[in-house]
Design a protein around this motif. Structure first.
Motif, short mmCIF file in Angstrom:
data_model
loop_
_atom_site.label_atom_id
_atom_site.label_comp_id
_atom_site.label_asym_id
_atom_site.label_seq_id
_atom_site.Cartn_x
_atom_site.Cartn_y
_atom_site.Cartn_z
N ILE A 159 57.08 22.73 13.58
CA ILE A 159 56.91 23.41 14.86
C ILE A 159 56.34 22.44 15.87
O ILE A 159 55.65 21.48 15.51
N VAL A 160 56.64 22.71 17.13
CA VAL A 160 56.17 21.86 18.22
C VAL A 160 55.55 22.74 19.29
O VAL A 160 56.15 23.74 19.70
N GLN A 161 54.38 22.37 19.73
CA GLN A 161 53.73 23.03 20.86
C GLN A 161 53.68 22.02 21.99
O GLN A 161 53.14 20.93 21.84
N CYS A 162 54.27 22.37 23.13
CA CYS A 162 54.35 21.47 24.29
C CYS A 162 53.37 21.92 25.37
O CYS A 162 53.28 23.11 25.67
N LYS A 163 52.66 20.95 25.93
CA LYS A 163 51.70 21.23 27.00
C LYS A 163 51.98 20.31 28.18
O LYS A 163 51.82 19.10 28.06
N ARG A 164 52.40 20.88 29.29
CA ARG A 164 52.59 20.11 30.53
C ARG A 164 51.38 20.43 31.41
O ARG A 164 51.39 21.37 32.20
N TRP A 165 50.35 19.62 31.24
CA TRP A 165 49.07 19.89 31.88
C TRP A 165 48.64 18.75 32.78
O TRP A 165 48.99 17.59 32.55
N ALA A 166 47.82 19.07 33.74
CA ALA A 166 47.23 18.06 34.62
C ALA A 166 45.91 17.53 34.05
O ALA A 166 45.37 16.56 34.54
#
Length: 93
Positions: free
Chosen positions: A21-28
């Protein structure tokens, strides 16, 4: 979805199938250890999953990196690593 963005299967060395599984975070801001703990919790609930990846465009806190590195079921890809893979594999953006 419990924080899971991708569920993938791949052939394993022994001829079986490995589910990850992959958890993606596009965060600043940097990703904290709580997200790695959440991902490990999801892995612990499903014995068919072998590994979890935490991926971000940014960085991870040192606590988050340590947590992933000290747990054999978790790996991470931070922003610099992601940029390297994009270049290495000529992934168009």
């Amino acid at each position: 979805d419990g924080g899971v963005d991708i569920i993938a299967s791949k052939s394993s060395v022994g001829g079986g199938v490995e589910r990850v599984i992959v958890q993606c975070k596009r965060w600043a801001t940097p990703v904290g250890v709580d997200k790695a703990r959440d991902l490990l919790g999801i892995l612990s609930q499903d014995t068919s999953l072998s590994k979890g990846y935490l991926v971000t465009n940014n960085t991870l806190t040192q606590d988050c990196k340590n947590f992933c590195e000290n747990n054999g079921r978790l790996s991470y890809i931070d922003g610099p690593m992601l940029a390297h893979y994009i270049t290495q594999f000529s992934i168009p953006l």
